[in-house]
Enzyme design. Structure first.
Site, mmCIF file in Angstrom:
data_model
loop_
_atom_site.group_PDB
_atom_site.id
_atom_site.type_symbol
_atom_site.label_atom_id
_atom_site.label_comp_id
_atom_site.label_asym_id
_atom_site.label_seq_id
_atom_site.Cartn_x
_atom_site.Cartn_y
_atom_site.Cartn_z
ATOM 1 N N ARG A 226 0.840 -1.207 0.000
ATOM 2 C CA ARG A 226 0.000 0.000 0.000
ATOM 3 C C ARG A 226 0.866 1.245 0.000
ATOM 4 O O ARG A 226 0.625 2.192 -0.742
ATOM 5 C CB ARG A 226 -0.901 0.021 1.244
ATOM 6 C CG ARG A 226 -2.035 -0.969 1.241
ATOM 7 C CD ARG A 226 -2.850 -0.799 2.515
ATOM 8 N NE ARG A 226 -3.994 -1.687 2.550
ATOM 9 C CZ ARG A 226 -3.981 -2.904 3.049
ATOM 10 N NH1 ARG A 226 -2.850 -3.400 3.533
ATOM 11 N NH2 ARG A 226 -5.073 -3.649 3.052
ATOM 12 N N ILE A 227 1.891 1.243 0.848
ATOM 13 C CA ILE A 227 2.749 2.414 0.939
ATOM 14 C C ILE A 227 3.597 2.555 -0.308
ATOM 15 O O ILE A 227 3.749 3.654 -0.853
ATOM 16 C CB ILE A 227 3.621 2.334 2.199
ATOM 17 C CG1 ILE A 227 2.734 2.331 3.455
ATOM 18 C CG2 ILE A 227 4.622 3.485 2.250
ATOM 19 C CD1 ILE A 227 3.463 1.991 4.730
ATOM 20 N N ASP B 199 9.237 -6.271 -6.911
ATOM 21 C CA ASP B 199 8.197 -6.962 -6.154
ATOM 22 C C ASP B 199 7.866 -8.247 -6.894
ATOM 23 O O ASP B 199 7.361 -8.217 -8.020
ATOM 24 C CB ASP B 199 6.943 -6.102 -6.028
ATOM 25 C CG ASP B 199 5.941 -6.693 -5.039
ATOM 26 O OD1 ASP B 199 5.633 -7.905 -5.142
ATOM 27 O OD2 ASP B 199 5.461 -5.947 -4.165
ATOM 28 N N ALA C 121 9.956 1.021 6.496
ATOM 29 C CA ALA C 121 9.196 -0.233 6.612
ATOM 30 C C ALA C 121 9.475 -0.884 7.963
ATOM 31 O O ALA C 121 8.810 -0.585 8.955
ATOM 32 C CB ALA C 121 9.541 -1.160 5.455
ATOM 33 N N ASP D 267 13.830 5.698 9.409
ATOM 34 C CA ASP D 267 12.786 5.898 10.406
ATOM 35 C C ASP D 267 12.609 4.647 11.255
ATOM 36 O O ASP D 267 11.972 4.700 12.305
ATOM 37 C CB ASP D 267 11.455 6.253 9.724
ATOM 38 C CG ASP D 267 10.398 6.675 10.721
ATOM 39 O OD1 ASP D 267 10.678 7.579 11.534
ATOM 40 O OD2 ASP D 267 9.282 6.108 10.703
ATOM 41 N N GLU E 5 17.040 -1.803 13.375
ATOM 42 C CA GLU E 5 17.093 -3.018 14.186
ATOM 43 C C GLU E 5 18.362 -2.963 15.027
ATOM 44 O O GLU E 5 19.462 -2.944 14.460
ATOM 45 C CB GLU E 5 17.079 -4.266 13.310
ATOM 46 C CG GLU E 5 16.908 -5.539 14.131
ATOM 47 C CD GLU E 5 16.897 -6.799 13.274
ATOM 48 O OE1 GLU E 5 16.105 -7.700 13.569
ATOM 49 O OE2 GLU E 5 17.705 -6.861 12.331
ATOM 50 N N HIS F 273 10.756 6.444 14.331
ATOM 51 C CA HIS F 273 9.549 5.737 13.866
ATOM 52 C C HIS F 273 8.338 6.669 13.903
ATOM 53 O O HIS F 273 7.306 6.358 14.491
ATOM 54 C CB HIS F 273 9.297 4.485 14.713
ATOM 55 C CG HIS F 273 8.502 3.434 13.985
ATOM 56 N ND1 HIS F 273 8.489 2.120 14.374
ATOM 57 C CD2 HIS F 273 7.690 3.518 12.894
ATOM 58 C CE1 HIS F 273 7.705 1.424 13.559
ATOM 59 N NE2 HIS F 273 7.214 2.256 12.658
#
Length: 352
Positions: free
Chosen positions: A182-183, A202, A262, A286, A289, A310
């Site tokens: 969607r993003i 993708d 993401a 944003d 890990e 985030h």
């Protein structure tokens, strides 16, 4: 989807069906999500106590247990408790979950799907601010705004900026989008007015669909090697963890920028850090890990890294868009109409 059998039938001018509803989300979330107008509208659409918000459903307080037993709809958001078999056993009337946020994976369990509970989410509404953040990051990165700001702060004097930034700019640059989520699709749409070439990786999107979106489908290696900006929009799945590792990062051209809004796990943090520390690559991150980098992490101080906590997703006033979306879905439910943005069980294996 239809109201239950005890919903009052009647002529068209009769009051709309108002299902019993319970708010279920993390502490403090409801206060930020629902403004005064939302609470007024919620009271018109459902039988509920907007002051009662369930943070725990497995062993609820008596007033929550009573509301859960009579609830036909749960209005959930971030921090919603898991809807386990035990919880569902205490909610015999539950027919729908309206989620005023993105992913439902954290609280909608197999027990919900097995029971046939209808689920909807505000993932589309939440995608917009992330895409807007990404667009801003892309345009600023190509313009080398972060570099110019750091240099200007240090120099505090006249300088040949045109010479130093001769390679900067957004004209005919290439943006590589990883994931037609969607993003990812929103980002591609927002890039259309600009003189940019868009590549897309993708595995679920064929050439014809990519063309309709306005992108050129390419393998991941080709995207990394051919992009000035690589922006990540794939879901976090077992197959996508460390999707960008040392080899893929090494393929990116000198001076390219990685944008990640993401999940941090999609990028190999150990492999990324040397690329950033040498200055070969730039990054707008944003998510990382771990989610909160340790205090000594170089990411906080590297001049070629823009690190944000985030915040690309819905924040502040943008939360009201999520509330509006959820209440629109609740209104459809009360009219006996299908949700506009249903979540289907079979789609979750390749979505966030």
């Amino acid at each position: 989807m239809h109201p239950t059998s005890d919903s009052p039938p009647g002529p068209a001018e009769a009051p709309p069906f108002r299902p019993g509803l319970l708010l279920a989300m993390g502490p403090g979330v409801a206060g930020r999500l629902l403004g005064a107008r939302h609470r007024t509208r919620l009271a018109a659409l459902a039988r509920t106590d907007p002051r009662l918000v369930a943070h725990e459903l497995a062993d609820p307080a008596p007033e929550v247990a009573a509301a859960l037993a009579g609830a036909e709809v749960l209005l959930t958001c971030w921090g919603a408790p898991p809807l386990t078999e035990r919880v569902l056993a205490a909610a015999p009337r539950l027919r729908a979950v309206v989620h005023a946020a993105g992913s439902v994976k954290h609280h909608v369990t197999d027990a919900c799907w097995d029971r046939g509970i209808a689920v909807t989410s505000a993932a589309d509404a939440n995608a917009l601010p992330v895409a807007e953040y990404t667009l801003a990051a892309i345009l600023f990165a190509n313009k080398r705004v972060l570099h110019a700001a750091h240099r200007y702060r240090g120099l505090r004097a006249a300088h040949d900026w045109s010479g130093e930034l001769a390679g900067a700019g957004n004209y005919r640059r290439t943006v590589g989008v990883i994931g037609a989520s969607r993003i990812g699709r929103r980002v591609i749409a927002l890039l259309r007015p600009f003189d940019l070439r868009v590549l897309l990786y993708d595995p679920y999107v064929d050439r014809a669909e990519a063309a309709r979106l306005g992108a050129e489908p390419v393998p991941l290696d080709a995207l990394c090697a051919g992009s000035d900006i690589v922006t990540v929009h794939a879901p976090e799945l077992p197959a996508t963890r460390r999707l960008l590792g040392a080899r893929e990062l090494a393929l990116m051209p000198d001076g390219a920028t990685l944008v990640n809004t993401a999940r941090g796990a999609l990028v190999d943090a150990v492999a990324l850090l040397p690329e950033l520390a040498t200055g070969r690559l730039h990054a707008v991150l944003d998510v990382t890990e771990p989610e909160l980098p340790p205090p000594g992490s170089p990411l906080y101080d590297l001049p070629n890294v823009l690190l944000t906590p985030h915040v690309a997703g819905s924040l502040g006033t943008e939360l009201h868009r999520l509330a509006d979306h959820a209440l629109d879905e609740l209104e459809r439910y009360g009219r006996g109409e299908p949700f506009r943005a249903p979540v289907r069980r079979e789609e979750l294996h390749h979505s966030a």
